[in-house]
Motif scaffolding. Structure first.
Motif, PDB file in Angstrom:
ATOM      1  N   GLY A   1       0.788  -1.221   0.000  1.00 22.97           N
ATOM      2  CA  GLY A   1       0.000   0.000   0.000  1.00 22.97           C
ATOM      3  C   GLY A   1       0.819   1.268   0.000  1.00 22.97           C
ATOM      4  N   SER A   2       2.157   1.148   0.098  1.00 23.83           N
ATOM      5  CA  SER A   2       3.021   2.331   0.100  1.00 23.83           C
ATOM      6  C   SER A   2       3.347   2.744  -1.330  1.00 23.83           C
ATOM      7  CB  SER A   2       4.312   2.045   0.867  1.00 23.83           C
ATOM      8  OG  SER A   2       4.038   1.717   2.212  1.00 23.83           O
TER       9      SER A   2
ATOM     10  N   SER B   1      -3.082  -2.101 -18.982  1.00 25.82           N
ATOM     11  CA  SER B   1      -4.406  -1.623 -18.569  1.00 25.82           C
ATOM     12  C   SER B   1      -4.420  -1.284 -17.087  1.00 25.82           C
ATOM     13  CB  SER B   1      -5.466  -2.686 -18.874  1.00 25.82           C
ATOM     14  OG  SER B   1      -5.561  -2.906 -20.264  1.00 25.82           O
ATOM     15  N   TYR B   2      -3.761  -2.125 -16.298  1.00 27.10           N
ATOM     16  CA  TYR B   2      -3.709  -1.875 -14.855  1.00 27.10           C
ATOM     17  C   TYR B   2      -2.931  -0.587 -14.567  1.00 27.10           C
ATOM     18  CZ  TYR B   2      -2.377  -2.254  -9.962  1.00 27.10           C
ATOM     19  OH  TYR B   2      -2.173  -1.983  -8.639  1.00 27.10           O
ATOM     20  N   LEU B   3      -1.758  -0.439 -15.225  1.00 26.51           N
ATOM     21  CA  LEU B   3      -0.944   0.748 -14.982  1.00 26.51           C
ATOM     22  C   LEU B   3      -1.673   2.019 -15.410  1.00 26.51           C
ATOM     23  CD1 LEU B   3       2.546  -0.572 -16.150  1.00 26.51           C
ATOM     24  CD2 LEU B   3       1.812  -0.155 -13.804  1.00 26.51           C
TER      25      LEU B   3
ATOM     26  N   GLN C   1      -1.701  -7.163  -6.765  1.00 26.38           N
ATOM     27  CA  GLN C   1      -1.985  -7.401  -8.182  1.00 26.38           C
ATOM     28  C   GLN C   1      -0.835  -6.910  -9.060  1.00 26.38           C
ATOM     29  OE1 GLN C   1      -5.607  -5.619  -9.628  1.00 26.38           O
ATOM     30  NE2 GLN C   1      -5.340  -6.412 -11.709  1.00 26.38           N
ATOM     31  N   LEU C   2      -0.305  -5.738  -8.750  1.00 21.77           N
ATOM     32  CA  LEU C   2       0.799  -5.204  -9.544  1.00 21.77           C
ATOM     33  C   LEU C   2       2.036  -6.090  -9.425  1.00 21.77           C
ATOM     34  CD1 LEU C   2       2.135  -3.091 -11.301  1.00 21.77           C
ATOM     35  CD2 LEU C   2       2.563  -1.718  -9.245  1.00 21.77           C
TER      36      LEU C   2
ATOM     37  N   ALA D   1       5.744  -9.930 -11.950  1.00 24.52           N
ATOM     38  CA  ALA D   1       6.404 -11.235 -11.894  1.00 24.52           C
ATOM     39  C   ALA D   1       6.066 -12.056 -13.135  1.00 24.52           C
ATOM     40  CB  ALA D   1       5.984 -11.980 -10.633  1.00 24.52           C
ATOM     41  N   ALA D   2       4.816 -11.987 -13.578  1.00 24.07           N
ATOM     42  CA  ALA D   2       4.403 -12.726 -14.769  1.00 24.07           C
ATOM     43  C   ALA D   2       5.095 -12.182 -16.015  1.00 24.07           C
ATOM     44  CB  ALA D   2       2.888 -12.660 -14.935  1.00 24.07           C
ATOM     45  N   ARG D   3       5.241 -10.849 -16.088  1.00 21.81           N
ATOM     46  CA  ARG D   3       5.904 -10.260 -17.249  1.00 21.81           C
ATOM     47  C   ARG D   3       7.380 -10.662 -17.285  1.00 21.81           C
ATOM     48  NH1 ARG D   3       5.141  -6.054 -21.120  1.00 21.81           N
ATOM     49  NH2 ARG D   3       6.595  -6.674 -22.737  1.00 21.81           N
TER      50      ARG D   3
END
Length: 241
Positions: free
Chosen positions: A86-87, A160-162, A204-205, A210-212
């Motif tokens: 959360g930081s 999309s997330y970013l 989620q990020l 990690a997946a990328r």
């Protein structure tokens, strides 16, 4: 004329000469066709060698890009891991851009496809290289499928997330100077001078990054094998010309 007066020897000799002439003509035509065919295949082989050399260069560029993206993903993950959940963390926007959708490797196999279809593999004595050439178009298709999958993941999930959660709509444009200097081996651009983006450590990020990184490193392994295979193919084809 009575049969005993027929000059059978001359008849047989003349007949043999005629038949021999016909067979010789057929043989010369066949020889000429083979010569023309081998010359045409030889010219096609020259084109295949150039195509394979271009493929090697394109694969090396792709490898450099995937290595860079994996490095950036790992760097972002490491930076975010230094703060609590959360930081917020302020990072250079040049670290974000290359993680967005990218162009796939530009590799074609048209000349090789035509060479194989024309029966050109018969010119290659090395059985292993023949198998490599026969399977090369499929390997390129598999690579492009993997890259398209990774690109779609970047567009549909990570980018999309970013864009939805952070101000990175133009990060891919701002990152181009750093990306080009890195790939070209030129002077390093100082990221801090090009703009910053604030990211928040979220589960989620971290999973997306990690997946990328995993996807980039997975493609890297295949690219290294293909570069080695392409080098062996070119070396043998050079000897076959």
């Amino acid at each position: 004329m009575p049969s005993k007066n027929i000059p059978w020897l001359r008849v047989f000799v003349e007949g043999g000469v005629i038949v021999g002439s016909i067979l010789l003509a057929f043989s010369l035509d066949a020889w000429w066709d083979r010569q023309n065919r081998e010359a045409e295949l030889g010219e096609q082989l020259e084109v295949v060698v150039r195509e394979m050399q271009s493929a090697s260069e394109a694969l090396q560029r792709a490898l450099n890009a995937h290595d860079l993206n994996a490095e950036l993903a790992a760097h972002l993950t490491s930076t975010l891991e230094q703060v609590g959940e959360g930081s917020d963390v302020v990072v250079s926007d040049t670290l974000i851009g290359p993680l967005l959708p990218q162009v796939t490797a530009d590799v074609t196999t048209g000349s090789l496809d035509a060479f194989i279809a024309a029966g050109g593999l018969e010119l290659i004595e090395d059985a292993e290289i023949r198998r490599d050439l026969l399977g090369w178009p499929t390997r390129i298709e598999d690579l492009l499928d993997d890259e398209i999958y990774l690109r779609n993941f970047a567009a549909a999930d990570l980018a999309s997330y970013l864009r939805a959660n952070h101000a990175v709509a133009n990060a891919e444009l701002q990152s181009i100077p750093l990306l080009m200097s890195r790939l070209a081996g030129g002077p390093r651009v100082t990221p801090d001078r090009l703009g910053t983006v604030t990211l928040r450590r979220e589960h989620q990020l971290m999973n997306l990054l990690a997946a990328r990184e995993s996807g980039e490193r997975g493609i890297r392994s295949g690219l290294l094998q293909m570069l080695d295979q392409a080098a062996r193919i070119v070396a043998v084809l050079d000897q076959s010309r």
